[in-house]
Each structure stands twice: as structure tokens, then as C-alpha cells.
Enzyme design. Structure first.
Site, PDB file in Angstrom:
ATOM      1  N   ALA A  18       0.797  -1.229   0.000  1.00 62.02           N
ATOM      2  CA  ALA A  18       0.000   0.000   0.000  1.00 62.02           C
ATOM      3  C   ALA A  18       0.825   1.272   0.000  1.00 62.02           C
ATOM      4  CB  ALA A  18      -0.932   0.014   1.214  1.00 62.02           C
ATOM      5  N   ARG A  23      10.351   8.020  -1.892  1.00 66.33           N
ATOM      6  CA  ARG A  23      11.801   8.177  -2.069  1.00 66.33           C
ATOM      7  C   ARG A  23      12.284   7.610  -3.409  1.00 66.33           C
ATOM      8  NH1 ARG A  23      14.157   5.858   3.444  1.00 66.33           N
ATOM      9  NH2 ARG A  23      12.094   4.895   3.548  1.00 66.33           N
ATOM     10  N   GLY A  88      -0.133   3.089   8.569  1.00 68.38           N
ATOM     11  CA  GLY A  88       0.662   2.131   9.317  1.00 68.38           C
ATOM     12  C   GLY A  88       0.469   0.691   8.901  1.00 68.38           C
ATOM     13  N   THR A  89       1.508  -0.104   9.116  1.00 65.65           N
ATOM     14  CA  THR A  89       1.464  -1.522   8.767  1.00 65.65           C
ATOM     15  C   THR A  89       0.466  -2.290   9.625  1.00 65.65           C
ATOM     16  OG1 THR A  89       3.370  -1.834  10.231  1.00 65.65           O
ATOM     17  CG2 THR A  89       3.821  -1.591   7.878  1.00 65.65           C
ATOM     18  N   ASN A 183      14.628  -5.967  12.492  1.00 63.74           N
ATOM     19  CA  ASN A 183      13.344  -6.557  12.132  1.00 63.74           C
ATOM     20  C   ASN A 183      13.171  -6.495  10.617  1.00 63.74           C
ATOM     21  OD1 ASN A 183      10.617  -7.299  11.943  1.00 63.74           O
ATOM     22  ND2 ASN A 183       9.934  -5.202  12.308  1.00 63.74           N
ATOM     23  N   ALA A 436      22.139  -7.389 -60.602  1.00 63.28           N
ATOM     24  CA  ALA A 436      22.415  -6.323 -59.640  1.00 63.28           C
ATOM     25  C   ALA A 436      21.617  -5.076 -60.001  1.00 63.28           C
ATOM     26  CB  ALA A 436      23.906  -6.016 -59.624  1.00 63.28           C
TER      27      ALA A 436
END
Length: 496
Positions: A18, A23, A88-89, A183, A436
Site C-alpha cells: 500500500a 523516495r 501504518g502496517t 526486524n 544487380a
């Protein structure tokens, strides 16, 4: 819902996708940037799908429709879940659990992973689930130890080594920031523990977000066992927040791909300049020379040599073929075929067994038969060439009339002269020849010779008369003087 033989107790895998990824500074959502030819999200979904969970959920928000469509392309059975305005996660996982509970209440293990961890392997997730379920943990977190853990959440442990919680870098004390165990953001949860703990997670922190990490402390305070599984392969937990990190992930992914192929019997003479997508297939005894890039569904058969300085996308290269300094896409090259140097294979090119597309030749929608050759300086577009035919140098298949494209057919065992123009639509029969400089505007019967050369005229003395005083005029005068029996140049009348 994903079918398959589910690991025991594996209720769901939730992939978090999400974030805005600001950045990265890109109009493309961060997780859709490619690593080794597949988006980061595509890699994450492949690892998640390999666990065969009962449910696979993808949480989306930024560029919602684009990300959801992309996810569906990689995992059609995935449940797309929209994160709301609460950041937030923790909130992302909460809305996913609620959405899945609405279908069928989750029981057992829930794995949470991220859409920007492209090197994470399914085997690592399987090990995480195994440790979690074998030890009866409430939460098991995947961690790694980094020499420079700046920016990562730190894993906090008690004196006995048990995990007490995780603190985000911005919220950590100096003592906590000295911890080198980080983590990964990848967890295995007991579904009931996760559901209950999320109800107690708040946004009371420096970021004003619902942290998923808060679940660990809440579960521990409720008597649950919190454990960590440390991976020795830190690349598996690396994400990409900007182009620098993305380049590093691509380089590491490519190194692993090249190592895999070299151990499988492929010769790669210069790994530093060779890039191969994860979707490419190579046979034993293939040789890849420096400066080569292989993309998409490209496949290279045994004993073929590709490179140097070659880029192929969705190209099939037959056994023993040679492709040198060539750029090609959506093409098929037969066994023993020879291409390049400096060839351009556009989509729809098919070259038969032992056929040749040579130096400075461009092809498009061209089917060139077994043993046939287009050796030099030519364009072959919208054409069919039979077997064992030869197209003379500097030939152009004139396929476009300004409005529509037209097709040219050249038969088998044909010998075409240099500097021919084939004004499509036109057909040249089997065994035909041409002189040719011929402009082929009409069909050529089998076995015929096509010529349309006007008689040559030489205008004697033209240079002296029209370019007097030039080096060319002086050279001509000297040559004529030397060739004249009297030593004086002569001027003959114009003749044919």
C-alpha cells in the site's frame, strides 16, 4: 482463495503493498519496479504463492488500480484489500484480517510479508512457518544482523534471549540503536493472537501510525511466546526505498542468477557485464560472451553462443546457433543459425536451420527458410523467403506504400543480385535469379532472370569540361595523355 496442498495451519499470507514509496521519485509505484525482469511485487507474490496458503491477500492503497491489476496478473486468486486512511502496517494487516474473516474466520498461522522484498525465498518463509508452528509461538519474526542497522527497527531481547519487542529506529534510544539485530517486517502470527492484539494497537508514536511491531509486546504481555528466526542471508530481507537500493538489489539478484546458470553448465565469460532475467532459460554448454543482456522469455539451446554486446528479449535461439552484436526481440532462430554482427531482429523474425542474417541487416515479420541467407546491409520486412536462397547485399524489401504494409514472397533456391528492391506485393518463384540493381515490381516466374538495367552511357570529357581545375580533372587529363598514342588527350563524341 489459493488452491494447493496447504502447509498445516497456514491460514493466509498477507502481502503489504500500500505504500507510496516517495523516495523512489517515480510515477511508477515503487513495488512495480523490476528486479531481474519481474516486479518486486511479482517476486513477493511468487514466494507467497509457493506456500499454498488458504488465502493470499494483497493490501493496496497508493495507485490502487494499477497495483491491484498487476497483482491479479501474478496471482489471479489473490484477495485485493484496500487500506483506509489510517496509516501504518498494523492498520494494513488489520483491514486484511477483517476482509478475510468476512469470507471465513482465520484460524492457524498468518504470514505477513512485503511487496518490496524481491530476494525473499519461499523456502525461508516455509522455515519461518515451521519454526512458528513447531514451537507453538504466538509471533515469530524473521530477523537479520547488519553491520549498519541504521533505519531499521531493532529486535529487543531479554537476558534469556527471548524476544521482548521491536522498536522503530526513530523511536529507539541510543542504547537500543546499538543493537545490530533488525526486524525484517516479515512475521508468522497465530491468527487469534494477531486479531486480538491489533485491537489494542494505537497511533501514539512519533509517526502517528499503527505499528504492526506493537503486536509483539501486546502478545508477550498476554502470555504469548515471541520468538525470532535469524536469517544469515541478509539480502532476503532487503527492500528498496530508492534507486540506489533498487540497483543494489538488481546487482545481487543478477549475481545469483548468473551463479545458478554457471553451476548448471553455462559458460559466462564475464559476469560483470552480463545481465540475465530470472525468466530466461539456458541449456548446458551455452556460452554467453561479454556485454550480453538476456530478457523476458528468451531461451538459448545447447551449444549456442550469444554475444558479445548482444541484447535479446523474448528470443528463442536454437542449438548451436551464433548471435553476435545483435539487438533482437520476439524472434526465433533455428539450430545452427548465424546472426550478426550488427543485426537488428524485430518482432516476427523467424530464421530457419543454418540460416544467416548478417552484418547490418534488419528484419521484421520475416520468415527466412532453412539454409537461406541475407548476408549484408539489407532490410527484410513483411516477407517470406524459402529454403537455400540468397539475398544479395544492399537489398530492400519495400513493404510500405505510405498507407498499408504489403508482403513479398521469395521462393527456394533463389539467387538475388545485390542492390535489389522488392516493391511489395511481389513474388519471386523458385530457382529464379536477378541482376544487380534490379527493381522487382512484377512477379518473377520460377527459373527466370529478372533484370531492368538501362544501357549505360559514358559522356567522354565531361569532367574536364565541367570540373576544370579540380584534382579529378587533372588526374583524368594525365590518364588520357598517358593512354593516347600521340601523347595528347583526345575528346571523343558521346556514345552509348
Amino acid at each position: 482463495m489459493t488452491s494447493g496442498n496447504s502447509a498445516e495451519g497456514l491460514a493466509a499470507v498477507i502481502v503489504l503493498a500500500a505504500g507510496a514509496g516517495t523516495r523512489m521519485k517515480s510515477r511508477t509505484p515503487k513495488i512495480l519496479h523490476p528486479v531481474g525482469g519481474i516486479s518486486m511485487l511479482g517476486h513477493a507474490l511468487a514466494a507467497a504463492s509457493a506456500l499454498h496458503p488458504r488465502f493470499l491477500a494483497v493490501v493496496v492503497r497508493h495507485e490502487r488500480d494499477i497495483v491491484a491489476a498487476h497483482a491479479a496478473g501474478h496471482a489471479p486468486a489473490a484477495v485485493i484489500v484496500d487500506q483506509d486512511e489510517v496509516p501504518g502496517t498494523g492498520r494494513a494487516v488489520q483491514v486484511a484480517v477483517s476482509a478475510l474473516d468476512a469470507v471465513s474466520t482465520l484460524e492457524g498461522t498468518v504470514v505477513v510479508t512485503y511487496g518490496d522484498a524481491p530476494l525473499l525465498e519461499a523456502d525461508t518463509l516455509r522455515s519461518l512457518v515451521a519454526v512458528h508452528e513447531t514451537d507453538g509461538n504466538a509471533v515469530t519474526v524473521l530477523t537479520a544482523r547488519l553491520a549498519d542497522p541504521t533505519g531499521y527497527g531493532r529486535v529487543l531481547r531479554a537476558e534469556d534471549g527471548t524476544v521482548t519487542g521491536i522498536v522503530e529506529h526513530k523511536d529507539a534510544t541510543d542504547e537500543q540503536r546499538a543493537v545490530d539485530e533488525i526486524n525484517s517486517g516479515i512475521y508468522a502470527f497465530d491468527a487469534a493472537v494477531l486479531r486480538g492484539a491489533l485491537e489494542s494497537v494505537t497511533t501514539q508514536n512519533s509517526q502517528g501510525e499503527m505499528y504492526l511491531t506493537d503486536v509483539l509486546a501486546i502478545a508477550r504481555n498476554a502470555g504469548g511466546r515471541i520468538a525470532a528466526m535469524v536469517t544469515e542471508d541478509q539480502w532476503q530481507v532487503e527492500g528498496a526505498n530508492d534507486r540506489v537500493q533498487l540497483a543494489a538489489l538488481n546487482a545481487e539478484h543478477n549475481r545469483r542468477i548468473l551463479e545458478k546458470w554457471m553451476r548448471a553448465g553455462v559458460t559466462i565469460t564475464d559476469p560483470a557485464t552480463t545481465w540475465i532475467d530470472s525468466t530466461v532459460t539456458l541449456a548446458e554448454d551455452v556460452t554467453i560472451l561479454p556485454g550480453t543482456q538476456l530478457h523476458g522469455s528468451t531461451s538459448i539451446a545447447r551449444d549456442a553462443v550469444v554475444g558479445p554486446d548482444t541484447t535479446l528479449t523474448d528470443v528463442q535461439v536454437g542449438e548451436g546457433a551464433s548471435v553476435v552484436r545483435t539487438h533482437g526481440s520476439d524472434a526465433v532462430l533455428g539450430a545452427g543459425a548465424s546472426v550478426g554482427p550488427f543485426a537488428y531482429l524485430r518482432p516476427g523474425t523467424v530464421l530457419g536451420v543454418k540460416g544467416k542474417i548478417g552484418t547490418f541487416v534488419e528484419t521484421k515479420n520475416a520468415n527466412i527458410g532453412d539454409g537461406s541467407k541475407v548476408p549484408h546491409l539489407s532490410y527484410v520486412g513483411d516477407a517470406t523467403i524459402g529454403e537455400q536462397s540468397n539475398i544479395g547485399a544492399a537489398s530492400v524489401f519495400v513493404n510500405y506504400d505510405g498507407v498499408n504494409k504489403h508482403h513479398t514472397t521469395i521462393g527456394s533456391h533463389v539467387r538475388m543480385g545485390s542492390d535489389n528492391m522488392y516493391v511489395a506485393p511481389v513474388t519471386v518463384g523458385d530457382g529464379a535469379y536477378s541482376g544487380a540493381g534490379t527493381v522487382v515490381r512484377k512477379d518473377v516466374p520460377a527459373g527466370a532472370l529478372a533484370i531492368n538495367v538501362a544501357p549505360q552511357r559514358n559522356l567522354d570529357g565531361w569532367v574536364q569540361a565541367n570540373r576544370a581545375g579540380t584534382a579529378a580533372a587533372e588526374a583524368a587529363a594525365a590518364a588520357l595523355s598517358a593512354s593516347s598514342p600521340t601523347g595528347n588527350p583526345t575528346r571523343e563524341s558521346d556514345h552509348e
